[in-house]
Scaffold this active site. Structure first.
Site, PDB file in Angstrom:
ATOM      1  N   HIS A 173       0.844  -1.215   0.000  1.00 30.56           N
ATOM      2  CA  HIS A 173       0.000   0.000   0.000  1.00 30.56           C
ATOM      3  C   HIS A 173       0.875   1.260   0.000  1.00 30.56           C
ATOM      4  O   HIS A 173       0.435   2.317   0.469  1.00 30.56           O
ATOM      5  CB  HIS A 173      -0.908   0.079   1.248  1.00 30.56           C
ATOM      6  CG  HIS A 173      -2.032  -0.910   1.271  1.00 30.56           C
ATOM      7  ND1 HIS A 173      -2.487  -1.468   2.440  1.00 30.56           N
ATOM      8  CD2 HIS A 173      -2.798  -1.426   0.295  1.00 30.56           C
ATOM      9  CE1 HIS A 173      -3.492  -2.287   2.174  1.00 30.56           C
ATOM     10  NE2 HIS A 173      -3.695  -2.292   0.868  1.00 30.56           N
ATOM     11  N   GLU A 375      -4.638   6.384  -5.337  1.00 26.91           N
ATOM     12  CA  GLU A 375      -3.493   5.592  -5.788  1.00 26.91           C
ATOM     13  C   GLU A 375      -3.216   5.823  -7.270  1.00 26.91           C
ATOM     14  O   GLU A 375      -2.066   5.892  -7.688  1.00 26.91           O
ATOM     15  CB  GLU A 375      -3.726   4.112  -5.470  1.00 26.91           C
ATOM     16  CG  GLU A 375      -3.669   3.885  -3.960  1.00 26.91           C
ATOM     17  CD  GLU A 375      -4.109   2.503  -3.523  1.00 26.91           C
ATOM     18  OE1 GLU A 375      -3.243   1.659  -3.305  1.00 26.91           O
ATOM     19  OE2 GLU A 375      -5.334   2.278  -3.389  1.00 26.91           O
TER      20      GLU A 375
END
Ligand code: ADP
Length: 396
Positions: A173, A375
Site C-alpha cells: 500500500h 493511488e
C-alpha cells in the site's frame, strides 16, 4: 496541453485503468475489466461526461481487454503508461522506467508475490505490445517502504534466510501511504510531519511516516501480516501453521487459502467481509458482527500505538481507504482506544466525513485527518516524475 498518463493495475482476472490528466480539475476516464478469461468477461467504467457504461467482452484475455480499454479513451493518447506493480523487492526504491532488464528483475521478485507479480507482468507485456512507442513506468507498492531501517524490516530469524532468500518485511500500500501523508503535509502546512496513517479497505495496513519517509508499516514479507482485513487474518501466532498441520492434517495450500480468503472480518463474523453490512448487522444485534468490528478496531489501535515507537514525535493520525474514508464508527472506536495519545475527536464533523470528503476531524490537540486516497493519481505523479528524471539524466 494533453499530458495524460494511463494507469494500469492488472490482476489475474481483472484490469483497473484510469486516464489521469495533468490538471487535477479535468475529468478522468476510468474503469475495470473483470472476469477476464471467462465467458462473462466485461468492461465497466465512466466516460468523459461521467456517464457509466458496461461492455460485454465474452472470453477476452488481458490483451483483448486492453484493446477494448483503448477504444474507451475517446481518442486521447496518453504520454506514458504507469503500471502498479505489487512487489519490487529490495531492488526498487522508486518508480522505474520499464525495459527488458526491469521486467527480468520483476520476474525474479515473483517468488515473493506469486499471486500478484505474474499478473502485473502479463498486463505489462500486453501494454508494451499495444503501445510500443510509449514510455512505460513501473510503480511499486513496496518502494515507499524501502526507507525502513533494519530494526523495522528484519525478522528475528537466521541471517541466511535474509541474505540468501530475501526474507524480510517489505510492506505494501506504499502509493496510498505516500499520497495521504504528503497530502497531510500540504494541507497542514507542516514540512515533513510525523504521521500515523491507516489505510483501511479490503486490505488494511498502518504506516509511520516522518519527513515523507516510511519508518515502519504493518504488512511484512506478504500482505497477510498485520491488521485484520476483509478476508485476511493479519497477525497470528507463527506456531499456528505447524499446529494446524500436525493436529488437523491441513496442507500448506489449505492454510494459505483459509488465512487469505476465509478469515478476517468474514471469518470472525461468519457473515461478510463488507464493513457496511457488518455495521448494519451490529445495529440489529448480530454478535458475530460486533465481535468482528471490535477485534478489527482494537487491532488497528494496537498497531498504531506500536508504530508510534518509530516516530520522534506525533503530529497526527490519517484515515483512508473505503472504511477509513467512510466509517465514522470505526474512526471513533479506534480513537477511543488510544486515550493516552491526546486525541480529541469532533464527533459532529467525524459523522459528516463520508463519500470522498477530505478534512480534519479533531477538536484541537493532535491532528486527525480523513484523506481519500488516490493511488491512480499518485502512480500518474510518480510516472511523470520518473520521466522528468530520465530526461534530466539524458540531458546531462
Ligand atoms: P479495496 O481495498 O478493494 O480497494 P475499498 O478501499 O473500496 O477496497 O474498501 C472496501 C471496504 O470499505 C468494504 O469493507 C466496504 O464495506 C467499506 N465501505 C465502503 N463504504 C462504506 C461506508 N459507507 N461505511 C462503512 N464501510 C464502508
Amino acid at each position: 496541453m494533453n499530458a495524460s498518463v494511463l494507469v494500469i493495475n492488472c490482476g489475474s482476472s481483472s484490469i483497473k485503468y484510469a486516464l489521469v490528466p495533468s490538471e487535477p480539475d479535468q475529468p478522468r476516464l476510468a474503469g475495470l475489466a473483470e472476469r477476464l478469461g471467462s465467458a462473462d468477461a466485461r468492461l465497466k467504467g465512466v466516460d468523459s461526461l461521467g456517464k457509466p457504461f458496461t461492455q460485454a467482452l465474452g472470453g477476452a484475455d488481458h490483451t483483448r481487454a486492453l484493446e477494448a480499454i483503448l477504444h474507451r479513451l475517446e481518442g486521447r493518447r496518453p504520454i506514458a503508461v504507469g503500471h502498479r506493480i505489487v512487489h519490487g523487492g529490495e531492488r526498487f526504491t522508486q518508480a522505474a522506467l520499464i525495459d527488458d532488464d526491469v521486467v527480468e528483475a520483476i520476474e525474479r521478485t515473483s517468488a515473493l508475490a506469486p499471486l500478484h507479480n505474474p499478473a502485473n507482468l502479463e498486463g505489462l507485456a500486453a501494454t508494451r505490445r499495444l503501445f510500443p512507442e510509449l514510455p512505460q513506468v513501473a510503480v511499486f507498492d513496496t518502494a515507499f517502504h524501502q526507507s525502513l531501517p533494519p530494526r523495522a524490516y528484519r525478522y528475528a530469524l537466521p541471517e541466511a534466510l535474509y541474505r540468501d532468500h530475501a526474507i524480510r518485511r517489505y510492506g505494501f500500500h506504499g502509493t496510498s501511504h505516500a499520497y495521504v501523508s504528503r497530502r497531510a503535509d500540504a494541507l497542514s502546512e507542516l514540512e515533513g510531519g510525523a504521521w500515523l496513517t491507516a489505510h483501511l479497505g479490503n486490505g488494511c495496513s498502518t504506516c509511520a511516516v516522518w519527513q515523507g519517509r516510511s519508518l515502519d508499516t504493518s504488512m511484512g514479507l506478504t500482505p497477510l501480516e498485520g491488521l485484520v482485513m476483509g478476508t485476511r487474518s493479519g497477525d497470528v501466532d507463527p506456531g499456528l501453521h505447524a499446529h494446524l498441520s500436525r493436529q488437523l492434517g491441513w496442507s500448506l495450500d489449505r492454510i494459505d487459502e483459509v488465512f487469505n480468503r476465509n478469515s478476517g472480518l468474514l471469518g470472525l463474523s461468519g457473515l461478510t467481509n463488507d464493513m457496511r453490512e457488518l455495521e448494519a448487522a451490529e445495529s440489529q444485534g448480530h454478535p458475530g458482527a460486533t465481535l468482528a468490528i471490535e477485534v478489527f478496531c482494537y487491532r488497528i489501535a494496537k498497531s498504531l500505538a506500536a508504530l508510534s515507537c518509530a516516530l520522534p514525535r506525533l503530529d497526527g493520525l490519517i484515515f483512508t481507504g473505503g472504511i477509513g474514508e467512510n466509517s465514522a464508527q470505526v474512526r471513533e472506536r479506534v480513537i477511543g482506544l488510544l486515550p493516552h495519545f491526546g486525541l480529541q475527536l469532533n464527533r459532529t464533523v467525524n459523522s459528516e466525513m463520508i463519500r470522498g470528503r477530505e478534512g480534519r476531524i479533531d477538536a484541537g490537540g493532535r491532528q486527525l485527518w480523513v484523506i481519500p486516497t488516490d493511488e491512480e493519481g499518485q502512480i500518474a505523479t510518480e510516472t511523470r516524475q520518473r520521466l522528468a528524471q530520465s530526461r534530466e539524466e539524458t540531458d546531462t
